[in-house]
Design a protein around this motif. Structure first.
Motif, PDB file in Angstrom:
ATOM      1  N   LEU A 137      -4.136  27.669  55.326  1.00 52.83           N
ATOM      2  CA  LEU A 137      -4.936  26.690  56.055  1.00 52.83           C
ATOM      3  C   LEU A 137      -6.415  26.839  55.739  1.00 52.83           C
ATOM      4  N   GLY A 138      -7.057  25.770  55.350  1.00 54.98           N
ATOM      5  CA  GLY A 138      -8.483  25.787  55.047  1.00 54.98           C
ATOM      6  C   GLY A 138      -9.284  25.061  56.109  1.00 54.98           C
ATOM      7  N   LEU A 139     -10.563  24.953  55.876  1.00 60.20           N
ATOM      8  CA  LEU A 139     -11.453  24.268  56.813  1.00 60.20           C
ATOM      9  C   LEU A 139     -11.486  22.773  56.521  1.00 60.20           C
ATOM     10  N   LYS A 140     -11.779  21.986  57.554  1.00 61.14           N
ATOM     11  CA  LYS A 140     -11.984  20.552  57.366  1.00 61.14           C
ATOM     12  C   LYS A 140     -13.376  20.330  56.781  1.00 61.14           C
ATOM     13  N   ALA A 141     -13.543  19.276  55.997  1.00 64.83           N
ATOM     14  CA  ALA A 141     -14.853  19.001  55.379  1.00 64.83           C
ATOM     15  C   ALA A 141     -15.050  17.509  55.224  1.00 64.83           C
ATOM     16  N   SER A 142     -16.240  17.050  55.569  1.00 65.31           N
ATOM     17  CA  SER A 142     -16.678  15.683  55.293  1.00 65.31           C
ATOM     18  C   SER A 142     -18.068  15.781  54.685  1.00 65.31           C
ATOM     19  N   ASN A 143     -18.408  14.832  53.821  1.00 64.79           N
ATOM     20  CA  ASN A 143     -19.688  14.844  53.104  1.00 64.79           C
ATOM     21  C   ASN A 143     -19.896  16.172  52.371  1.00 64.79           C
ATOM     22  N   ALA A 144     -18.865  16.650  51.708  1.00 63.52           N
ATOM     23  CA  ALA A 144     -18.931  17.922  50.986  1.00 63.52           C
ATOM     24  C   ALA A 144     -19.599  17.693  49.624  1.00 63.52           C
ATOM     25  N   TYR A 145     -20.679  18.400  49.368  1.00 63.86           N
ATOM     26  CA  TYR A 145     -21.386  18.315  48.082  1.00 63.86           C
ATOM     27  C   TYR A 145     -20.755  19.298  47.109  1.00 63.86           C
ATOM     28  N   ILE A 146     -20.183  18.773  46.023  1.00 63.66           N
ATOM     29  CA  ILE A 146     -19.512  19.612  45.027  1.00 63.66           C
ATOM     30  C   ILE A 146     -19.985  19.202  43.635  1.00 63.66           C
ATOM     31  N   LYS A 147     -19.699  20.032  42.652  1.00 64.05           N
ATOM     32  CA  LYS A 147     -19.993  19.738  41.256  1.00 64.05           C
ATOM     33  C   LYS A 147     -18.676  19.782  40.484  1.00 64.05           C
ATOM     34  N   LEU A 148     -18.464  18.808  39.641  1.00 68.62           N
ATOM     35  CA  LEU A 148     -17.325  18.785  38.734  1.00 68.62           C
ATOM     36  C   LEU A 148     -17.842  19.243  37.381  1.00 68.62           C
ATOM     37  N   LEU A 149     -17.295  20.350  36.868  1.00 75.88           N
ATOM     38  CA  LEU A 149     -17.779  20.966  35.628  1.00 75.88           C
ATOM     39  C   LEU A 149     -16.719  20.894  34.535  1.00 75.88           C
ATOM     40  N   VAL A 150     -17.172  20.641  33.311  1.00 73.77           N
ATOM     41  CA  VAL A 150     -16.292  20.660  32.137  1.00 73.77           C
ATOM     42  C   VAL A 150     -16.976  21.505  31.079  1.00 73.77           C
ATOM     43  N   LEU A 151     -16.263  22.507  30.577  1.00 72.65           N
ATOM     44  CA  LEU A 151     -16.752  23.348  29.494  1.00 72.65           C
ATOM     45  C   LEU A 151     -15.746  23.215  28.351  1.00 72.65           C
ATOM     46  N   GLU A 152     -16.234  22.781  27.188  1.00 73.76           N
ATOM     47  CA  GLU A 152     -15.330  22.567  26.065  1.00 73.76           C
ATOM     48  C   GLU A 152     -15.878  23.205  24.798  1.00 73.76           C
ATOM     49  N   GLU A 153     -14.968  23.616  23.950  1.00 76.07           N
ATOM     50  CA  GLU A 153     -15.331  24.179  22.652  1.00 76.07           C
ATOM     51  C   GLU A 153     -14.647  23.336  21.579  1.00 76.07           C
ATOM     52  N   TYR A 154     -15.396  22.959  20.575  1.00 77.80           N
ATOM     53  CA  TYR A 154     -14.821  22.139  19.518  1.00 77.80           C
ATOM     54  C   TYR A 154     -15.464  22.493  18.186  1.00 77.80           C
ATOM     55  N   GLN A 155     -14.826  22.028  17.110  1.00 80.34           N
ATOM     56  CA  GLN A 155     -15.336  22.295  15.764  1.00 80.34           C
ATOM     57  C   GLN A 155     -15.381  20.982  14.999  1.00 80.34           C
ATOM     58  N   THR A 156     -16.469  20.756  14.297  1.00 83.26           N
ATOM     59  CA  THR A 156     -16.595  19.540  13.492  1.00 83.26           C
ATOM     60  C   THR A 156     -16.124  19.819  12.077  1.00 83.26           C
ATOM     61  N   CYS A 157     -15.888  18.764  11.332  1.00 87.06           N
ATOM     62  CA  CYS A 157     -15.452  18.916   9.933  1.00 87.06           C
ATOM     63  C   CYS A 157     -16.611  19.286   9.014  1.00 87.06           C
ATOM     64  N   ALA A 158     -17.850  19.236   9.526  1.00 81.21           N
ATOM     65  CA  ALA A 158     -19.012  19.530   8.692  1.00 81.21           C
ATOM     66  C   ALA A 158     -19.079  21.006   8.306  1.00 81.21           C
TER      67      ALA A 158
END
Length: 56
Positions: free
Chosen positions: A13-34
């Motif tokens: 069981l967690g807490l209730k929340a309204s107007n919750a300020y959050i950050k959605l993060l994406v970390l990616e690693e890629y390689q180019t053909c160069a």
């Protein structure tokens, strides 16, 4: 998407929340053909600010 303004009850069981300020993060690693071989990987980091369960 779960509605965090309503308590679901039960195990973990967690807490209730309204107007919750959050950050959605994406970390990616890629390689180019160069670049030849295994060197030259690039890391990208992107984020967006969200207000979850906004009431106003």
């Amino acid at each position: 998407m779960p509605d965090f303004s309503i308590s679901p009850g039960g195990f973990g069981l967690g807490l209730k929340a309204s107007n919750a300020y959050i950050k959605l993060l994406v970390l990616e690693e890629y390689q180019t053909c160069a670049s030849k071989g295994g060197l030259g990987n690039t890391i990208g980091f992107h984020y967006v600010n969200l207000v979850y369960n906004a009431t106003s």
